[in-house]
Motif scaffolding. Structure first.
Motif, PDB file in Angstrom:
ATOM      1  N   ALA A  36      24.486  36.130  40.931  1.00 19.73           N
ATOM      2  CA  ALA A  36      24.238  35.167  42.009  1.00 19.73           C
ATOM      3  C   ALA A  36      25.221  34.006  41.974  1.00 19.73           C
ATOM      4  O   ALA A  36      25.524  33.406  43.012  1.00 19.73           O
ATOM      5  N   LEU A  37      25.766  33.689  40.787  1.00 22.84           N
ATOM      6  CA  LEU A  37      26.703  32.582  40.660  1.00 22.84           C
ATOM      7  C   LEU A  37      28.154  33.017  40.807  1.00 22.84           C
ATOM      8  O   LEU A  37      29.047  32.165  40.818  1.00 22.84           O
ATOM      9  N   THR A  38      28.409  34.320  40.897  1.00 21.77           N
ATOM     10  CA  THR A  38      29.786  34.820  41.009  1.00 21.77           C
ATOM     11  C   THR A  38      29.937  35.711  42.246  1.00 21.77           C
ATOM     12  O   THR A  38      30.389  35.259  43.287  1.00 21.77           O
ATOM     13  N   ILE A  39      29.535  36.984  42.126  1.00 23.00           N
ATOM     14  CA  ILE A  39      29.602  37.929  43.249  1.00 23.00           C
ATOM     15  C   ILE A  39      28.202  38.553  43.404  1.00 23.00           C
ATOM     16  O   ILE A  39      27.864  39.508  42.705  1.00 23.00           O
ATOM     17  N   PRO A  40      27.357  38.015  44.273  1.00 23.55           N
ATOM     18  CA  PRO A  40      25.960  38.488  44.380  1.00 23.55           C
ATOM     19  C   PRO A  40      25.830  39.965  44.703  1.00 23.55           C
ATOM     20  O   PRO A  40      24.843  40.600  44.319  1.00 23.55           O
ATOM     21  N   SER A  41      26.794  40.559  45.399  1.00 22.28           N
ATOM     22  CA  SER A  41      26.670  41.964  45.787  1.00 22.28           C
ATOM     23  C   SER A  41      26.770  42.918  44.604  1.00 22.28           C
ATOM     24  O   SER A  41      26.394  44.082  44.714  1.00 22.28           O
ATOM     25  N   ALA A  63      33.811  34.041  41.865  1.00 21.82           N
ATOM     26  CA  ALA A  63      34.311  35.275  42.468  1.00 21.82           C
ATOM     27  C   ALA A  63      35.794  35.457  42.194  1.00 21.82           C
ATOM     28  O   ALA A  63      36.257  36.558  41.863  1.00 21.82           O
ATOM     29  N   ARG A  64      36.576  34.371  42.313  1.00 20.29           N
ATOM     30  CA  ARG A  64      38.015  34.471  42.049  1.00 20.29           C
ATOM     31  C   ARG A  64      38.280  34.824  40.595  1.00 20.29           C
ATOM     32  O   ARG A  64      39.163  35.630  40.287  1.00 20.29           O
ATOM     33  N   GLY A  65      37.521  34.230  39.679  1.00 21.55           N
ATOM     34  CA  GLY A  65      37.713  34.509  38.268  1.00 21.55           C
ATOM     35  C   GLY A  65      37.381  35.941  37.903  1.00 21.55           C
ATOM     36  O   GLY A  65      38.116  36.602  37.154  1.00 21.55           O
ATOM     37  N   ALA A  70      39.203  41.161  36.284  1.00 20.71           N
ATOM     38  CA  ALA A  70      39.060  42.606  36.459  1.00 20.71           C
ATOM     39  C   ALA A  70      40.381  43.252  36.839  1.00 20.71           C
ATOM     40  O   ALA A  70      40.703  44.358  36.377  1.00 20.71           O
ATOM     41  N   SER A  71      41.170  42.584  37.665  1.00 21.30           N
ATOM     42  CA  SER A  71      42.479  43.126  38.053  1.00 21.30           C
ATOM     43  C   SER A  71      43.412  43.223  36.858  1.00 21.30           C
ATOM     44  O   SER A  71      44.120  44.221  36.684  1.00 21.30           O
ATOM     45  N   LYS A  72      43.421  42.201  36.020  1.00 23.10           N
ATOM     46  CA  LYS A  72      44.274  42.229  34.830  1.00 23.10           C
ATOM     47  C   LYS A  72      43.825  43.312  33.858  1.00 23.10           C
ATOM     48  O   LYS A  72      44.648  44.020  33.257  1.00 23.10           O
ATOM     49  N   LEU A  73      42.525  43.450  33.682  1.00 22.01           N
ATOM     50  CA  LEU A  73      42.019  44.500  32.797  1.00 22.01           C
ATOM     51  C   LEU A  73      42.356  45.887  33.334  1.00 22.01           C
ATOM     52  O   LEU A  73      42.734  46.784  32.570  1.00 22.01           O
ATOM     53  N   PHE A 348      38.964  32.620  32.552  1.00 24.83           N
ATOM     54  CA  PHE A 348      39.138  33.794  33.402  1.00 24.83           C
ATOM     55  C   PHE A 348      40.606  34.045  33.752  1.00 24.83           C
ATOM     56  O   PHE A 348      40.894  34.774  34.699  1.00 24.83           O
ATOM     57  N   LEU A 349      41.515  33.420  32.992  1.00 27.31           N
ATOM     58  CA  LEU A 349      42.955  33.674  33.101  1.00 27.31           C
ATOM     59  C   LEU A 349      43.502  33.379  34.499  1.00 27.31           C
ATOM     60  O   LEU A 349      44.441  34.029  34.952  1.00 27.31           O
TER      61      LEU A 349
END
Length: 517
Positions: A36-41, A63-65, A70-73, A348-349
């Motif tokens: 809920a605090l980042t990407i609720p979906s 959401a940006r973090g 995730a993209s870097k990983l 979150f880099l």
């Protein structure tokens, strides 16, 4: 002969699922708050459907973090156009190959298989599903990947499955809950469901899949609406399970993992709360209200109807603007907000800048990214390489073997090995070792002359992941090329003498012509 269908009132697998879900309830509630605090979906509230509105956080940093990390990983775990694994040969077999002078040829074949496996990963869109799984891991700490024999990948969220592990963290059983349409079930199961007492005209029924470990096998069985499905029963080898459970961090004695967002949950709570307060303050501060002295002489209606540049009678002191006298309080909250945002951006880099904004990312940039992930995430990247990459490669190889696109490789002879960490991804470290070796033997007398150039170049090509087939001449082609070069050299050396004789003949002929006339 039709299989016998056994009816049950509740379903054995469903009862087991409900029992294990009691342990999951606290983890699920915590994971929903992180979402809920980042990407609720990623993990909607219980009972939410696609037609309902999800809660919206007051900040977008979460959401940006998550998307950035995730993209870097994903780029580090599944680098494009590079093999993140190697098919290695056992030491005993490798010694025999060296005796038979077949090591280079076998490595070339293994390198070709690696490229075919990477092509399979790209064509089956495993990268898209892996990105979703990584976001779930970062936010909720758990995800379940499913790779069927037909290819492709499906990702289950934490509210769709339960899991049980032993004290060492090894998976003992997994139960997945799904909603499916009855028409996709076998005919005899459809009839049994329609005649059961619990059947309704709903479009979907609950399907439970039970994966449990028994000795050195994974046993699988299913039931729909409390009715077992005999045709679904089967087994898989212990190292070839289609279901790959993932977790962000492993905690001793716990069945589920904990997400990266949970480690910074306090900062996210504060940031969301202070952003909500700052938005309300901004809304209140932007509201314009004029106050009029009731004992003043200024006519309010004249001012309201006045145009720009008009002259009206009145006193300026009779009119004032209502202000929110909370500027210094706003500054205190805003300063703390900036500090929290900076901490979260570093975690979150979001503040890293080593990767270029370019279409093609070099292997060195991927290595630097892997190094930063190691340094920032405390070894999580290495854990994912073993718990995600290695089972993924084994399962993909199994899929390709079943479809006849990969030969059967004995496990005691060839095994996949994940190449991760500072050694670089792919075969780059082999190339560096070859270069160092070449520099080393350069100063040794007669060593360079005894080096087999073609074998050395083939190993360098294998280290780079390049298909060297057809690049080098065979022994016969090389001998023909050398002969042709020698003949051309001899002809070139004899050319001046021939040219001199031809010139002398022309000159003699020219001198003899007038006399003939």
């Amino acid at each position: 002969m039709e299989e016998q269908v056994i009816k049950t009132d509740t379903g054995v697998i469903k009862a087991r699922y409900m029992k294990l879900s009691q342990t999951r309830s606290a983890i699920l509630e915590r994971a929903r708050e992180c979402a809920a605090l980042t990407i609720p979906s990623l993990l909607p509230p219980e009972g939410n459907t696609e037609t309902m509105t999800l809660p919206t956080p007051y900040q977008s940093l979460g959401a940006r973090g998550v998307n950035n990390l995730a993209s870097k990983l994903l780029l580090a775990l599944l680098p494009p156009n590079q093999a993140f694994f190697r098919l290695v040969i056992s030491d005993k077999v490798l010694a025999d190959l060296q005796v038979l002078n077949q090591k280079t040829e076998i490595e070339k074949k293994l390198n070709q298989m690696e490229r075919e496996i990477m092509t399979w990963i790209e064509t089956n869109a495993l990268r898209v599903s892996s990105f979703e799984a990584l976001k779930l891991l970062i936010v909720t700490g758990n995800a379940l990947e499913y790779l069927p024999d037909e290819g492709g990948m499906k990702v289950y969220k934490l509210d769709q499955y339960v899991i049980k592990r032993d004290p060492m963290g090894n998976v003992l059983e997994i139960i997945i809950q799904e909603k499916i349409h009855p028409e996709v079930l076998p005919q005899e199961i459809q009839q049994a469901i329609k005649t059961s007492e619990t059947y309704t005209n709903e479009k979907s029924v609950e399907l439970y899949t039970w994966v449990r470990r028994e000795n050195n096998l994974w046993k699988v069985s299913q039931e729909a609406a409390g009715i077992p499905i005999p045709s679904s029963e089967g087994s898989y080898p212990i190292d070839d399970c289609p279901w790959i459970p993932l977790r962000w961090t492993a905690v001793n004695g716990e069945d589920y993992g904990r997400g990266f967002v949970e480690e910074y949950l306090g900062d996210f709570r504060f940031l969301d709360g202070v952003m909500a307060a700052l938005y309300k303050f901004a809304a209140a501060a932007s509201k314009i209200v004029f106050l009029v002295d009731p004992n003043g002489t200024t006519d309010v209606r004249d001012l309201a109807n006045a145009k720009s540049g008009d002259f009206k009678k009145g006193r300026a002191d009779d009119i004032s603007v209502l202000q929110v006298e909370k500027y210094y309080d706003y500054q205190v909250a805003n300063d703390i907000r900036r500090d929290v945002e900076q901490r979260l951006s570093q975690a979150f880099l979001l503040m890293s800048s080593f990767q270029r904004d370019a279409e093609r990312v070099t292997a060195e940039e991927i290595r630097q990214m892997a190094k930063e992930l190691e340094d920032s995430l405390g070894g999580v990247y290495s854990v994912l390489s073993q718990e995600k990459q290695l089972p993924l490669i084994r399962r993909v190889m199994s899929q390709m073997r079943k479809q006849g696109r990969l030969p059967l490789l004995p496990k005691e002879v060839v095994e996949p090995m994940i190449v991760t960490g500072l050694e670089a991804l792919g075969r780059g470290h082999d190339l560096n070792k070859l270069q160092i070796f070449k520099e080393f033997i350069r100063d040794i007398p007669s060593a360079s002359e005894r080096l087999k150039a073609v074998t050395f170049m083939e190993r360098a090509g294998t280290a780079l992941g390049i298909d060297t087939n057809g690049l080098f001449m065979t022994d016969e082609e090389w001998a023909d090329a050398m002969n042709q070069a020698q003949m051309a050299q001899l002809a070139q050396g004899a050319l001046p003498g021939v040219a001199q004789e031809v010139t002398k003949g022309i000159m003699d002929s020219a001198q003899a012509t007038p006399e003939a006339g």
